[in-house]
Design an enzyme around this catalytic site. Structure first.
Site, PDB file in Angstrom:
ATOM      1  N   LYS A   1       3.083 -25.336 -59.166  1.00  0.00           N
ATOM      2  CA  LYS A   1       4.062 -25.180 -60.201  1.00  0.00           C
ATOM      3  C   LYS A   1       4.254 -23.769 -60.792  1.00  0.00           C
ATOM      4  O   LYS A   1       5.299 -22.982 -60.940  1.00  0.00           O
ATOM      5  CB  LYS A   1       4.293 -26.111 -61.265  1.00  0.00           C
ATOM      6  N   THR A   2       2.930 -23.263 -61.230  1.00  0.00           N
ATOM      7  CA  THR A   2       2.757 -21.933 -61.744  1.00  0.00           C
ATOM      8  C   THR A   2       3.265 -20.845 -60.787  1.00  0.00           C
ATOM      9  O   THR A   2       3.995 -19.764 -61.128  1.00  0.00           O
ATOM     10  CB  THR A   2       1.430 -21.626 -62.424  1.00  0.00           C
TER      11      THR A   2
ATOM     12  N   ASP B   1       7.692 -23.208 -68.919  1.00  0.00           N
ATOM     13  CA  ASP B   1       6.546 -23.731 -68.192  1.00  0.00           C
ATOM     14  C   ASP B   1       6.450 -25.200 -69.010  1.00  0.00           C
ATOM     15  O   ASP B   1       6.611 -25.221 -70.269  1.00  0.00           O
ATOM     16  CB  ASP B   1       5.380 -22.921 -68.171  1.00  0.00           C
ATOM     17  N   GLU B   2       5.792 -26.342 -68.418  1.00  0.00           N
ATOM     18  CA  GLU B   2       5.234 -27.609 -69.092  1.00  0.00           C
ATOM     19  C   GLU B   2       6.696 -27.973 -69.976  1.00  0.00           C
ATOM     20  O   GLU B   2       6.134 -28.423 -71.104  1.00  0.00           O
ATOM     21  CB  GLU B   2       4.063 -27.272 -69.879  1.00  0.00           C
TER      22      GLU B   2
ATOM     23  N   GLN C   1       2.302 -36.279 -66.448  1.00  0.00           N
ATOM     24  CA  GLN C   1       1.486 -35.732 -67.228  1.00  0.00           C
ATOM     25  C   GLN C   1       1.870 -35.474 -68.444  1.00  0.00           C
ATOM     26  O   GLN C   1       1.369 -34.578 -69.198  1.00  0.00           O
ATOM     27  CB  GLN C   1       1.018 -34.407 -66.494  1.00  0.00           C
TER      28      GLN C   1
ATOM     29  N   ARG D   1      -7.565 -34.462 -61.771  1.00  0.00           N
ATOM     30  CA  ARG D   1      -8.486 -33.050 -61.874  1.00  0.00           C
ATOM     31  C   ARG D   1      -9.481 -33.055 -60.838  1.00  0.00           C
ATOM     32  O   ARG D   1      -9.795 -31.808 -60.588  1.00  0.00           O
ATOM     33  CB  ARG D   1      -9.243 -33.504 -63.242  1.00  0.00           C
TER      34      ARG D   1
END
Length: 610
Positions: A31-32, A224-225, A255, A563
């Site tokens: 995503k980044t 973002d987020e 998330q 993770r």
């Protein structure tokens, strides 16, 4: 993968021509990379760089984004008396953006140049002084609770004046404290942390001409987020973007785990409602984990009803099965874990390893096992168990029970407990070790010190601190005498292993990382051990009241599982979590250190609170 290094869906998002865009990005889906590539695409198309705002939640994320866009050498964000800086996009946190807006609008905000920004400790000190000035007792009005409520009012854009009609005297007291607090900030030419977002939003809502100025200045907004934004952050983005409708956001509702901070992931789910012309692009290819890990995590999260469905997939190998380890208790669980880590490190010294848990109190048994095996570790984003204030305070009381001449413990208790709390302990605890068991001594300490009330009055996380004390009490109960327990605790406090061996400097270069699931979000490791996955811990017993709370606990489980790159271990004792039954059995290898179990207990026979 195309020649641009982007997959098909990433390219679709990056080259989206304009208008509202939501990138629903699964875990490990790049995503980044997509967001930064879109920012570069704007500049390539000819959008003036200073018309672009890219908002993140942390300075670390902002730094990473700047480095990806401009390279490390040219990635420093410069502060300037002017905003925006011509020729440069703004890449920073919500709070940094708000501070820059306030610097430009000080007159309307009622402040002068050179204002201060009060941190949480500063704000708490102001509140304590106000409570004192109002002749209110800290037992009657708890400063941390007031600080939390003030923060809630600001982050949720609530109007305190609505409390004037309340029939609850506590609301009227809070309103008076709130008003005095705001006057104190103004008198000190200061803003608190929440003001940095709330005050710009208030200015925009009350002064349309100022809002229009910023709308005309910024033509592209990236966030973002997005699943983690609160009401004030949501309004800031909405107001800035509503003229051009050029808002690009990325996030993963699976998330969304920060509701306790005021985050409302419904802003993410409602994006298309808020922006009817929005384009939704799903980034579903995972680049991080093996197929088995992705399939297992996806099987868990699909049980949530309130979500944007995504079908996460990967081209990575199937990899090892997910290992479920059934132990009798936390210590057995941790001993097995330490031995397995020793085996992994023997095969690959460079492998990154993380141990993840739901609550900080769970680190006690893990730390003990790692120290016993001489395995170096680091608590990521927190203190080691025996370094935590409440643990040190209780141990000081116990040392005094064993040794009345311990002046260092007396000094600590007088400093930590104050006159009232320390008096009861110092009069009661010394010399009591012979007549009471250690858990009884801890109970006596808590009673005579008023420790629970002290924690509630001084800290915003009293429940977490009490959980640490409960864990210490449970551990203490396994020893025959207080002397034996204190000796073990002292050895575990030491930076050296109990054997006295200095930790090997070669292996110490890559310590095992310990952290809560909340801290782990955004990180990744070769091997992940999720410990204490029991019913009542994950999901937590305090989060079983509603389906909404249980679904957030399931998102925590999903975050923990995703993770892991190569190996995923899930350990439990007592009652296995309901989430373990949601992992397909064909993806799991079941391990029982004692050999007493060869599978999960029949779920139909388990008592699970709905």
């Amino acid at each position: 993968m195309s020649t641009t290094g982007l997959n098909k869906e990433q390219e679709k998002a990056v080259h989206h021509p304009g208008g509202p865009l939501l990138m629903a990005a699964g875990a490990g889906s790049g995503k980044t990379k997509a967001l930064t590539s879109r920012l570069r695409e704007f500049i390539k198309r000819g959008t003036p760089a200073h018309e672009i705002i890219a908002i993140t939640f942390t300075n670390k994320a902002a730094k990473e984004m700047r480095e990806r866009v401009f390279g490390k050498e040219q990635s420093q964000q410069r502060w300037s008396p002017n905003f925006p800086v011509r020729g440069e996009p703004f890449i920073g946190t919500f709070h940094s953006l708000g501070a820059r807006i306030l610097k430009q609008e000080l007159k309307i905000a009622g402040h002068k140049p050179g204002f201060s920004i009060f941190d949480a400790d500063d704000s708490l000190s102001v509140i304590k002084q106000i409570i004192k000035d109002m002749n209110l007792s800290k037992e009657q009005v708890k400063p941390p609770a007031i600080a939390g409520r003030i923060s809630d009012f600001k982050s949720e854009l609530k109007d305190p004046s609505e409390l004037l009609d309340s029939s609850d005297r506590r609301d009227l007291i809070f309103l008076e404290i709130f008003n005095r607090y705001e006057r104190t900030l103004l008198k000190n030419n200061a803003f608190d942390f929440d003001d940095l977002i709330e005050k710009p939003v208030r200015i925009f809502l009350q002064h349309p001409e100022i809002l229009e100025k910023y709308q005309n200045t910024f033509s592209q907004i990236l966030v973002d987020e997005y699943q983690d934004i609160n009401t004030a952050q949501y309004q800031l983005v909405r107001l800035l973007a509503q003229k051009h409708n050029n808002v690009s956001v990325v996030g993963d509702d699976a998330q969304a785990i920060y509701s306790f901070r005021g985050a409302d992931f419904r802003n993410f789910l409602n994006f298309q409602r808020d922006w009817p012309s929005a384009t939704i692009v799903k980034l579903e290819q995972n680049y991080r984990s093996t197929k088995n890990i992705i399939t297992a995590a996806s099987a868990v999260i699909k049980n949530n009803k309130l979500q944007t469905p995504k079908e996460l997939w990967t081209d990575n190998p199937a990899g090892d099965m997910v290992r479920l380890i059934a132990a009798e208790d936390p210590d057995t669980e941790s001993i097995w874990l330490a031995n397995e880590i020793r085996t992994l490190r023997a095969r690959n010294k460079e492998a990154s390893i993380a141990i993840i848990y739901r609550t900080n109190a769970q680190s006690r048994s893990v730390e003990q096992a790692l120290i016993s095996e001489n395995i170096p570790y680091k608590i990521f984003g927190g203190l080691k168990f025996y370094d935590r204030k409440e643990v040190k305070d209780v141990l000081a009381g116990l040392r005094l029970a064993l040794n009345p001449d311990d002046s260092m413990s007396v000094e600590r208790l007088e400093k930590s407990l104050g006159k009232r709390g320390s008096r009861g302990v110092l009069e009661t605890m010394p010399g009591r070790a012979a007549e009471l068991k250690t858990p009884q001594l801890i109970e006596l300490f808590l009673l005579k010190s008023g420790y629970e009330e002290l924690l509630e009055a001084k800290f915003n996380n009293p429940q977490e601190r009490l959980e640490n004390i409960a864990e210490l009490t449970a551990f203490a109960g396994s020893f025959q005498t207080l002397e034996e327990f204190l000796e073990r605790a002292a050895l575990l406090e030491s930076s050296e292993a109990p054997s006295g061996k200095i930790v090997d400097q070669e292996t110490n270069k890559n310590p095992v990382q310990l952290m809560t699931i909340h801290i782990a979000k955004g990180l990744e490791f070769d091997y992940v051990f999720v410990v204490g996955v029991n019913e009542g811990t994950l999901p937590h017993e305090r989060s079983l009241k509603t389906d909404v709370e249980v679904e957030e606990e399931r998102r925590l489980m999903y975050v923990a599982m995703t993770r892991a790159r190569t190996g995923l271990y899930i350990l439990f004792h007592a009652f296995p979590s309901r989430f373990l039954y949601e992992i397909p059995s064909e993806l799991c290898e079941f391990i029982s250190p004692t050999g007493r179990m060869d599978s999960l207990p029949n779920e139909d026979e388990m008592w699970l609170e709905n």
